[in-house]
Design a protein around this motif. Structure first.
Motif, PDB file in Angstrom:
ATOM      1  N   VAL A 149      -2.650  16.915  -0.870  1.00 26.32           N
ATOM      2  CA  VAL A 149      -3.515  16.859  -2.054  1.00 26.32           C
ATOM      3  C   VAL A 149      -3.135  15.676  -2.938  1.00 26.32           C
ATOM      4  O   VAL A 149      -3.991  14.907  -3.389  1.00 26.32           O
ATOM      5  CB  VAL A 149      -3.423  18.179  -2.846  1.00 26.32           C
ATOM      6  N   VAL A 150      -1.836  15.508  -3.183  1.00 26.11           N
ATOM      7  CA  VAL A 150      -1.382  14.421  -4.056  1.00 26.11           C
ATOM      8  C   VAL A 150      -1.680  13.058  -3.446  1.00 26.11           C
ATOM      9  O   VAL A 150      -2.196  12.149  -4.105  1.00 26.11           O
ATOM     10  CB  VAL A 150       0.125  14.564  -4.356  1.00 26.11           C
ATOM     11  N   VAL A 151      -1.375  12.911  -2.153  1.00 25.08           N
ATOM     12  CA  VAL A 151      -1.531  11.604  -1.512  1.00 25.08           C
ATOM     13  C   VAL A 151      -2.978  11.302  -1.182  1.00 25.08           C
ATOM     14  O   VAL A 151      -3.513  10.254  -1.550  1.00 25.08           O
ATOM     15  CB  VAL A 151      -0.666  11.545  -0.225  1.00 25.08           C
TER      16      VAL A 151
ATOM     17  N   LEU B 188      -2.676  -5.491  -4.483  1.00 22.68           N
ATOM     18  CA  LEU B 188      -1.762  -4.356  -4.308  1.00 22.68           C
ATOM     19  C   LEU B 188      -0.418  -4.615  -4.989  1.00 22.68           C
ATOM     20  O   LEU B 188       0.129  -3.729  -5.654  1.00 22.68           O
ATOM     21  CB  LEU B 188      -1.568  -4.081  -2.824  1.00 22.68           C
ATOM     22  N   CYS B 189       0.115  -5.824  -4.828  1.00 17.97           N
ATOM     23  CA  CYS B 189       1.384  -6.164  -5.483  1.00 17.97           C
ATOM     24  C   CYS B 189       1.227  -6.180  -7.006  1.00 17.97           C
ATOM     25  O   CYS B 189       2.133  -5.736  -7.736  1.00 17.97           O
ATOM     26  CB  CYS B 189       1.893  -7.511  -4.985  1.00 17.97           C
ATOM     27  N   ALA B 190       0.086  -6.680  -7.492  1.00 19.67           N
ATOM     28  CA  ALA B 190      -0.162  -6.683  -8.938  1.00 19.67           C
ATOM     29  C   ALA B 190      -0.266  -5.260  -9.465  1.00 19.67           C
ATOM     30  O   ALA B 190       0.210  -4.956 -10.570  1.00 19.67           O
ATOM     31  CB  ALA B 190      -1.449  -7.454  -9.240  1.00 19.67           C
ATOM     32  N   ASP B 191      -0.860  -4.361  -8.685  1.00 17.47           N
ATOM     33  CA  ASP B 191      -0.956  -2.956  -9.106  1.00 17.47           C
ATOM     34  C   ASP B 191       0.431  -2.327  -9.187  1.00 17.47           C
ATOM     35  O   ASP B 191       0.752  -1.601 -10.142  1.00 17.47           O
ATOM     36  CB  ASP B 191      -1.838  -2.199  -8.115  1.00 17.47           C
ATOM     37  N   VAL B 192       1.277  -2.598  -8.195  1.00 16.32           N
ATOM     38  CA  VAL B 192       2.648  -2.085  -8.225  1.00 16.32           C
ATOM     39  C   VAL B 192       3.396  -2.646  -9.435  1.00 16.32           C
ATOM     40  O   VAL B 192       4.136  -1.928 -10.123  1.00 16.32           O
ATOM     41  CB  VAL B 192       3.380  -2.428  -6.916  1.00 16.32           C
ATOM     42  N   LEU B 193       3.188  -3.938  -9.712  1.00 18.80           N
ATOM     43  CA  LEU B 193       3.872  -4.585 -10.836  1.00 18.80           C
ATOM     44  C   LEU B 193       3.469  -3.960 -12.166  1.00 18.80           C
ATOM     45  O   LEU B 193       4.315  -3.698 -13.022  1.00 18.80           O
ATOM     46  CB  LEU B 193       3.547  -6.084 -10.836  1.00 18.80           C
ATOM     47  N   THR B 194       2.167  -3.717 -12.367  1.00 19.49           N
ATOM     48  CA  THR B 194       1.710  -3.152 -13.639  1.00 19.49           C
ATOM     49  C   THR B 194       2.173  -1.712 -13.826  1.00 19.49           C
ATOM     50  O   THR B 194       2.250  -1.234 -14.966  1.00 19.49           O
ATOM     51  CB  THR B 194       0.171  -3.192 -13.724  1.00 19.49           C
ATOM     52  N   ARG B 195       2.507  -1.046 -12.748  1.00 22.58           N
ATOM     53  CA  ARG B 195       2.948   0.356 -12.854  1.00 22.58           C
ATOM     54  C   ARG B 195       4.458   0.499 -12.910  1.00 22.58           C
ATOM     55  O   ARG B 195       4.957   1.603 -13.127  1.00 22.58           O
ATOM     56  CB  ARG B 195       2.404   1.145 -11.661  1.00 22.58           C
ATOM     57  N   THR B 196       5.188  -0.583 -12.732  1.00 21.11           N
ATOM     58  CA  THR B 196       6.648  -0.501 -12.719  1.00 21.11           C
ATOM     59  C   THR B 196       7.287  -1.408 -13.766  1.00 21.11           C
ATOM     60  O   THR B 196       7.952  -0.924 -14.690  1.00 21.11           O
ATOM     61  CB  THR B 196       7.196  -0.862 -11.328  1.00 21.11           C
ATOM     62  N   ALA B 197       7.097  -2.713 -13.657  1.00 25.75           N
ATOM     63  CA  ALA B 197       7.818  -3.661 -14.507  1.00 25.75           C
ATOM     64  C   ALA B 197       7.128  -3.938 -15.837  1.00 25.75           C
ATOM     65  O   ALA B 197       7.776  -4.377 -16.791  1.00 25.75           O
ATOM     66  CB  ALA B 197       8.007  -4.982 -13.752  1.00 25.75           C
TER      67      ALA B 197
ATOM     68  N   LEU C 254       0.830  -1.202   0.000  1.00 24.28           N
ATOM     69  CA  LEU C 254       0.000   0.000   0.000  1.00 24.28           C
ATOM     70  C   LEU C 254       0.870   1.261   0.000  1.00 24.28           C
ATOM     71  O   LEU C 254       0.639   2.190  -0.789  1.00 24.28           O
ATOM     72  CB  LEU C 254      -0.916  -0.007   1.229  1.00 24.28           C
ATOM     73  N   LEU C 255       1.883   1.298   0.865  1.00 26.33           N
ATOM     74  CA  LEU C 255       2.773   2.455   0.926  1.00 26.33           C
ATOM     75  C   LEU C 255       3.555   2.623  -0.375  1.00 26.33           C
ATOM     76  O   LEU C 255       3.732   3.743  -0.870  1.00 26.33           O
ATOM     77  CB  LEU C 255       3.730   2.320   2.105  1.00 26.33           C
ATOM     78  N   VAL C 256       4.024   1.498  -0.945  1.00 25.03           N
ATOM     79  CA  VAL C 256       4.769   1.574  -2.199  1.00 25.03           C
ATOM     80  C   VAL C 256       3.868   2.066  -3.324  1.00 25.03           C
ATOM     81  O   VAL C 256       4.262   2.912  -4.144  1.00 25.03           O
ATOM     82  CB  VAL C 256       5.366   0.200  -2.546  1.00 25.03           C
ATOM     83  N   SER C 257       2.621   1.572  -3.370  1.00 30.52           N
ATOM     84  CA  SER C 257       1.679   1.983  -4.407  1.00 30.52           C
ATOM     85  C   SER C 257       1.407   3.483  -4.345  1.00 30.52           C
ATOM     86  O   SER C 257       1.354   4.165  -5.368  1.00 30.52           O
ATOM     87  CB  SER C 257       0.367   1.202  -4.253  1.00 30.52           C
ATOM     88  N   ILE C 258       1.232   4.013  -3.143  1.00 34.00           N
ATOM     89  CA  ILE C 258       0.958   5.437  -2.995  1.00 34.00           C
ATOM     90  C   ILE C 258       2.170   6.276  -3.380  1.00 34.00           C
ATOM     91  O   ILE C 258       2.040   7.361  -3.962  1.00 34.00           O
ATOM     92  CB  ILE C 258       0.541   5.744  -1.537  1.00 34.00           C
TER      93      ILE C 258
ATOM     94  N   VAL D 252       5.491   8.773   2.551  1.00 37.02           N
ATOM     95  CA  VAL D 252       4.046   8.526   2.513  1.00 37.02           C
ATOM     96  C   VAL D 252       3.516   8.248   3.907  1.00 37.02           C
ATOM     97  O   VAL D 252       2.464   8.765   4.310  1.00 37.02           O
ATOM     98  CB  VAL D 252       3.721   7.353   1.559  1.00 37.02           C
ATOM     99  N   ALA D 253       4.252   7.423   4.663  1.00 34.08           N
ATOM    100  CA  ALA D 253       3.841   7.142   6.039  1.00 34.08           C
ATOM    101  C   ALA D 253       3.796   8.420   6.860  1.00 34.08           C
ATOM    102  O   ALA D 253       2.877   8.641   7.657  1.00 34.08           O
ATOM    103  CB  ALA D 253       4.787   6.128   6.666  1.00 34.08           C
ATOM    104  N   ARG D 254       4.774   9.304   6.660  1.00 36.51           N
ATOM    105  CA  ARG D 254       4.791  10.583   7.378  1.00 36.51           C
ATOM    106  C   ARG D 254       3.586  11.445   7.017  1.00 36.51           C
ATOM    107  O   ARG D 254       2.935  12.034   7.897  1.00 36.51           O
ATOM    108  CB  ARG D 254       6.089  11.332   7.041  1.00 36.51           C
TER     109      ARG D 254
END
Length: 354
Positions: free
Chosen positions: A67-69, A313-322, A39-43, A53-55
């Motif tokens: 606004v962005v987050v 969530l991991c699949a979303d990160v994968l489609t946006r990076t690799a 979740l944090l990586v995706s954001i 992001v956690a901060r």
């Protein structure tokens, strides 16, 4: 002979008591941590780091960062996690009551029915002002899923038998119903205006790219309902995993419990689908991964939901990076789920022959 449950640790909240399986609890905690990290990586993708992001989420961000987050990145990540959790819960419940790994919302026609309702709301309503426009996508998807489940139950029902009495009959009817509903979805797309058809097509593949705060409540309601039922009916669901005859002998009202669990699974799956589309194979993969990691006899619903959240969530990160830009998250889950489905069908057939 004493029950093995008597020697397990328990947790009591008011009048309710739950047996605690330490391994299931450990796997669930690991899945929750993996989902939180994803979740944090995706954001943070394309903007900042997970630590920042956690901060920001803890209240330490500037106005521009908030606004962005909070307005852009957080809704998408929340939808991915909630939808994955809802589909994992629904898949675990249907697999549990039928005692078959192939009995998932995808294969039983539930998500196909929800898709018909949602596509009708997107295309017919927007193009001609018909009644689906007044329902909205979440309600239309829910009604479509319920209608598909009712049709599946009516066609597979045999007097004096329980829902899971003939899982092969149930699955075959579900597969046939899914094909019919997919044809109806194709007809609706062919008759729709070009813009509406493009919007519905993106939704059908399963995507969280256009997620907003408007659809978060439907996904959150799906998860809340699935978690509540899994906790309230935990004892009966665990007993059902021992078999219908054993459960009936231990005092479980098998017929009503199975019917109620199927209804909950339909509502959870339909609401989850309404938020991000029918993300393929999550309801199949998450319960089976949770079952194997927890070494349990049946898929643990809550742990399956947490695994489902981590998967999407991991699949979303994968489609946006690799992967190439613009690919929906459903493409990644289908690429993994397809071979896994073939593996399950082969192993199930071998067990049936043996």
């Amino acid at each position: 002979m004493s029950s093995p449950d008597l020697h397990r640790p328990t947790m009591t909240v008011g009048p309710a008591t739950w047996i605690v399986n330490k391994r299931v609890l450990l796997v669930g905690a690991g899945a929750a941590l993996a989902a939180a990290a994803a979740l944090l990586v995706s954001i943070s993708l394309g903007f900042t780091t997970p630590v920042d992001v956690a901060r920001i989420l803890l209240g330490g961000g500037t106005r521009a960062e908030n606004v962005v987050v909070l307005d852009d990145a957080l809704p998408r990540a929340l939808i991915a996690g909630l939808v994955g959790c809802g589909l994992g819960l629904a898949g675990a419940l249907t697999q549990l009551i039928t005692r078959n790994p192939l009995a998932t919302p995808d294969l039983l026609g539930i998500t196909a029915g929800a898709s018909v309702g949602a596509v009708a709301a997107i295309t017919l309503g927007a193009a001609s002002g018909l009644w689906p426009a007044d329902l909205g996508v979440p309600v239309a998807a829910l009604l479509g899923g319920l209608a598909a489940a009712a049709g599946m139950y009516a066609l597979s029902f045999r007097r004096g038998s329980d829902i899971g009495a003939s899982t092969l009959r149930l699955i075959l009817i579900g597969v046939g119903l899914t094909a019919m509903l997919q044809a109806l979805t194709g007809f609706l797309l062919a008759r729709a205006q070009e813009w509406d058809a493009a919007r519905a097509q993106r939704w059908i593949v399963g995507s969280v790219s256009y997620g907003s705060w408007q659809v978060v409540p439907a996904a959150a309601l799906a998860v809340t309902l699935g978690l509540a039922w899994s906790l309230l009916a935990a004892r009966d669901l665990r007993t059902l995993g021992l078999g219908v005859d054993t459960a009936r002998g231990l005092g479980v009202r098998v017929g009503p419990m199975m019917a109620a669990t199927l209804l909950v699974a339909v509502i959870v799956a339909a609401l989850a689908v309404s938020a991000a589309g029918p993300i393929a194979f999550v309801g199949l993969l998450a319960p089976q991964i949770a079952l194997r990691l927890a070494a349990s006899g049946t898929p643990p619903p809550i742990t399956s939901g947490l695994v489902g959240a981590a998967l999407v969530l991991c699949a979303d990160v994968l489609t946006r990076t690799a992967l190439p830009a613009g690919l929906p998250v459903g493409v990644a889950t289908a690429a993994v789920g397809g071979p896994f489905l073939i593996y399950l069908m082969i192993t199930t057939a071998r067990k049936a022959i043996a």
